[in-house]
Design a protein around this motif. Structure first.
Motif, PDB file in Angstrom:
ATOM      1  N   GLU A 110       3.799   2.970  -2.321  1.00  0.00           N
ATOM      2  CA  GLU A 110       3.212   1.692  -1.897  1.00  0.00           C
ATOM      3  C   GLU A 110       2.556   1.845  -0.525  1.00  0.00           C
ATOM      4  N   LEU A 111       3.240   2.519   0.368  1.00  0.00           N
ATOM      5  CA  LEU A 111       2.669   2.748   1.703  1.00  0.00           C
ATOM      6  C   LEU A 111       1.434   3.633   1.632  1.00  0.00           C
ATOM      7  N   GLN A 112       1.408   4.501   0.659  1.00  0.00           N
ATOM      8  CA  GLN A 112       0.227   5.341   0.456  1.00  0.00           C
ATOM      9  C   GLN A 112      -0.983   4.479   0.112  1.00  0.00           C
ATOM     10  N   GLN A 113      -0.775   3.451  -0.745  1.00  0.00           N
ATOM     11  CA  GLN A 113      -1.875   2.555  -1.116  1.00  0.00           C
ATOM     12  C   GLN A 113      -2.357   1.755   0.079  1.00  0.00           C
ATOM     13  N   VAL A 114      -1.409   1.228   0.887  1.00  0.00           N
ATOM     14  CA  VAL A 114      -1.783   0.480   2.090  1.00  0.00           C
ATOM     15  C   VAL A 114      -2.574   1.377   3.036  1.00  0.00           C
ATOM     16  N   MET A 115      -2.090   2.567   3.230  1.00  0.00           N
ATOM     17  CA  MET A 115      -2.761   3.496   4.145  1.00  0.00           C
ATOM     18  C   MET A 115      -4.152   3.848   3.634  1.00  0.00           C
ATOM     19  N   ASP A 116      -4.302   3.978   2.291  1.00  0.00           N
ATOM     20  CA  ASP A 116      -5.610   4.295   1.726  1.00  0.00           C
ATOM     21  C   ASP A 116      -6.593   3.155   1.959  1.00  0.00           C
ATOM     22  N   LYS A 117      -6.110   1.882   1.786  1.00  0.00           N
ATOM     23  CA  LYS A 117      -6.987   0.734   2.013  1.00  0.00           C
ATOM     24  C   LYS A 117      -7.435   0.660   3.470  1.00  0.00           C
ATOM     25  N   ARG A 118      -6.499   0.872   4.360  1.00  0.00           N
ATOM     26  CA  ARG A 118      -6.854   0.829   5.783  1.00  0.00           C
ATOM     27  C   ARG A 118      -7.778   1.981   6.161  1.00  0.00           C
ATOM     28  N   GLN A 119      -7.607   3.058   5.502  1.00  0.00           N
ATOM     29  CA  GLN A 119      -8.510   4.181   5.753  1.00  0.00           C
ATOM     30  C   GLN A 119      -9.916   3.864   5.245  1.00  0.00           C
ATOM     31  N   ASP A 120      -9.976   3.172   4.071  1.00  0.00           N
ATOM     32  CA  ASP A 120     -11.288   2.781   3.528  1.00  0.00           C
ATOM     33  C   ASP A 120     -11.981   1.798   4.470  1.00  0.00           C
TER      34      ASP A 120
END
Length: 630
Positions: free
Chosen positions: A251-261
């Motif tokens: 889940e944190l991976q998805q959040v981090m990916d969105k913030r990276q985008d």
């Protein structure tokens, strides 16, 4: 000097401070040292053995004060050499050539170790001179090996009186029974085949020790892994915790990916605004340069107008003054020089037209300048807008970076938690594997006896090999006029020679001695005839014991019928004659206790020890004149 293909012992000597050197010399073929007992005959044999690496030597009372043994050799490769060794032991010292003292001052002085395991050593020197290669002899069924050395082979070169008459096998050294190493040695001498190619296996004790060591190592590894485990958790609990941790990490991976985008989008927007700013700034720079050039053109136009206005005004005045008296001389118009007023008028008209054109271009240039200035003002406003947008996007980007960094830190903690739980599970599995292996190894049973796969435990000579050696032994016995000797073979059971169906050990001491000597001489002859290496010298101590006098029956027993038959067959004379005939490729030193058989040794090089200081040479350390050595 002719080349030789065997080693010859030229002289055996003893030296000492303030002592006259005592020595005995030898030549090719047979050499006999004979005479009374306790005169130093066997001591000569011991001196040779000692210089060739034997552990110690006991110097008799007659030799007190002598401290070095010096042996001269003639060798096939190096030529004459001298070997010296202290009676106290230690290294053997060698120089080239025959030297009385063998001292450090001689240019070729070289120390040789007595032990074969150290280099350089006397064993390797003698074996190399004899043509031997490095070899390893099998010791047992596990294919343990010992290096082939001079000390191993010495039993075939120097035979003392005890071994000569021993009932044990002729291939033994000092063991009680024949070993694999003994068999491996005679096979190597006869065939050149050794045990180097056989892989050694460990003994039962070694395997048990290895098993116990393996259990100990596995147990130690298990203890170290056990220390890393959390003791208040079960395997199922750790598995469940791992699943939860993986879910949180994902889940944190998805959040981090969105913030990276989002961070990437803002970075791209900022790059685009920055690019637009650079473009506007470039345009303003170009317009500014153009305004400067237009202003310069405007100045040129003004200059041109001024110049043309002057021309136009000058033409007008020139025409006006043409109908007036000359202002200088007062001449009337008709008396002045001719003026082409038509050309002046044309020039004036042209100047007026050019001025009109320039005025028109000036107006157009002024309009263009006004437009350029308005364009600069508009682009200045655009730049201000871009700078405002850049500032806003930079603020948003900084905020996005902070949020992405925070998300990445939280994700890293979650990933570390997953890694730790993965390690926990791996360690638990590793611990179980160690425990299983400890149990499996503990159940292993190790046989007390191990053997190399497919190894011939007998290591006996093949029938062919034994037959070839037996044929040479038979030839030797025939040359010595040995009574009978029609059937000779080497028995694998006895590991000894059998003559006319009778084992060597079942004969009297005299027969055992002559048969022992026959085997050792036959082996040397066989090696010569088959081009196998052999040093080429043999020292035999008391091979003709059958000729012992009746007063020595207490030590060696009564003379047997077979021994009496040897004497009747005059074996001694044939024995020495045969050995003398080997002079082209061998040297045999025979030590014997003859007391009344001087005639049998007279034709051959011999040294007689009388034990009588008033007659001949009393002994090795006794008076040496007159010499009986030929």
């Amino acid at each position: 000097m002719t080349a030789r293909d065997f080693i010859r012992i030229d002289r055996v000597a003893m030296t000492g401070p303030n002592k006259k050197t005592v020595h005995v010399g030898f030549v090719d073929g047979v050499n006999v040292v004979w005479g009374a007992s306790n005169a130093g005959k066997s001591f000569i044999r011991r001196c040779i053995d000692f210089v060739l690496g034997a552990e110690k030597i006991d110097v008799p009372d007659e030799g007190i004060g002598y401290d070095n043994v010096v042996v001269w050799l003639s060798t096939p490769k190096t030529g004459p050499v001298s070997l010296r060794r202290s009676v106290y032991g230690g290294d053997i010292y060698m120089v080239r050539g025959h030297s009385e003292s063998v001292t450090r001052t001689e240019p070729t002085y070289e120390p040789l170790k007595a032990s074969h395991v150290q280099s350089p050593n006397v064993s390797k020197f003698i074996l190399n001179e004899s043509g031997f290669r490095e070899a390893r002899l099998l010791k047992n069924e596990r294919a343990e090996k010992s290096p082939f050395s001079l000390r191993v082979a010495i039993r075939y070169l120097i035979v003392d009186e005890t071994r000569m008459i021993d009932e044990k096998s002729v291939i033994l050294h000092y063991n009680t029974t024949v070993t694999a190493e003994d068999k491996s040695l005679i096979k190597f001498l006869l065939t050149g085949v050794d045990g180097s190619s056989v892989e050694q296996v460990r003994s039962g004790d070694q395997l048990k020790a290895a098993r116990d060591a393996k259990i100990e190592v596995l147990s130690q590894l298990a203890d170290k892994v056990r220390e890393k485990l959390t003791k208040d958790r079960t395997d199922d609990e750790v598995e469940e915790m791992l699943e939860i941790a993986k879910h949180e990490r994902d889940e944190l991976q998805q959040v981090m990916d969105k913030r990276q985008d989002a961070l990437d989008g803002l970075s791209n927007d900022l790059k685009a605004e920055t690019s637009a700013l650079r473009s506007e700034e470039t345009e303003i720079a170009d317009i500014s340069a153009m305004i400067v050039r237009f202003q310069e053109l405007k100045d040129i136009f003004a200059s041109d107008v001024n110049r043309l206005s002057g021309l136009e005004e000058g033409g007008f005045l020139l025409q006006k003054f043409a109908a007036m008296s000359c202002p200088v001389c007062g001449a009337a118009p008709e008396h002045q020089h001719e003026h082409n007023l038509g050309d002046i008028e044309l020039q004036r008209i042209a100047a007026d037209a050019e001025i009109t054109k320039i005025r028109r271009e000036e107006r157009e240039l002024s309009n263009t300048l006004d437009e350029a200035k308005r364009e600069m003002e508009l682009r200045s406003h655009t730049i201000a807008d871009i700078l405002n947008r850049i500032a806003e996007k930079q603020r948003l980007l900084d905020d996005a970076k902070t949020r992405e960094t925070n998300a990445r830190a939280i994700f890293a903690k979650a990933a570390e938690a997953v890694r730790q739980l993965d390690d926990e599970i791996s360690n638990r599995r590793l611990l179980r594997s160690y425990e299983v292996n400890v149990e499996l190894v503990s159940r292993e049973r190790v046989a007390s006896r191990q053997r190399a796969a497919g190894l011939d435990l007998n290591l006996n000579l093949t029938t062919s090999e034994a037959n070839e050696l037996s044929k040479v032994v038979k030839r030797v016995l025939k040359a010595w006029n040995y009574p009978g000797g029609e059937a000779v073979h080497f028995s694998p059971e006895e590991q000894d020679i059998v003559v006319d169906g009778k084992n060597r050990r079942n004969n009297g001491a005299g027969i055992r001695a002559i048969l022992h000597a026959a085997v050792k001489i036959a082996l040397m002859i066989y090696c010569k005839e088959t081009s196998r290496p052999h040093p080429g010298f043999i020292v035999l101590d008391s091979p003709l014991l059958a000729y012992r006098p009746a007063d020595e029956t207490e030590r060696y027993g009564e003379l047997t019928k077979e021994e009496l038959e040897l004497q009747k067959a005059n074996l001694a004379a044939h024995f020495y004659a045969h050995l003398h005939g080997l002079a082209d490729f061998a040297q045999v030193i025979v030590i014997e206790n003859h007391k009344s058989d001087q005639q049998v040794v007279a034709p051959y090089p011999n040294t007689h020890f009388t034990r009588n200081p008033n007659f001949g040479r009393s002994g090795f350390f006794g008076n040496t004149s007159p010499s009986t050595t030929q």
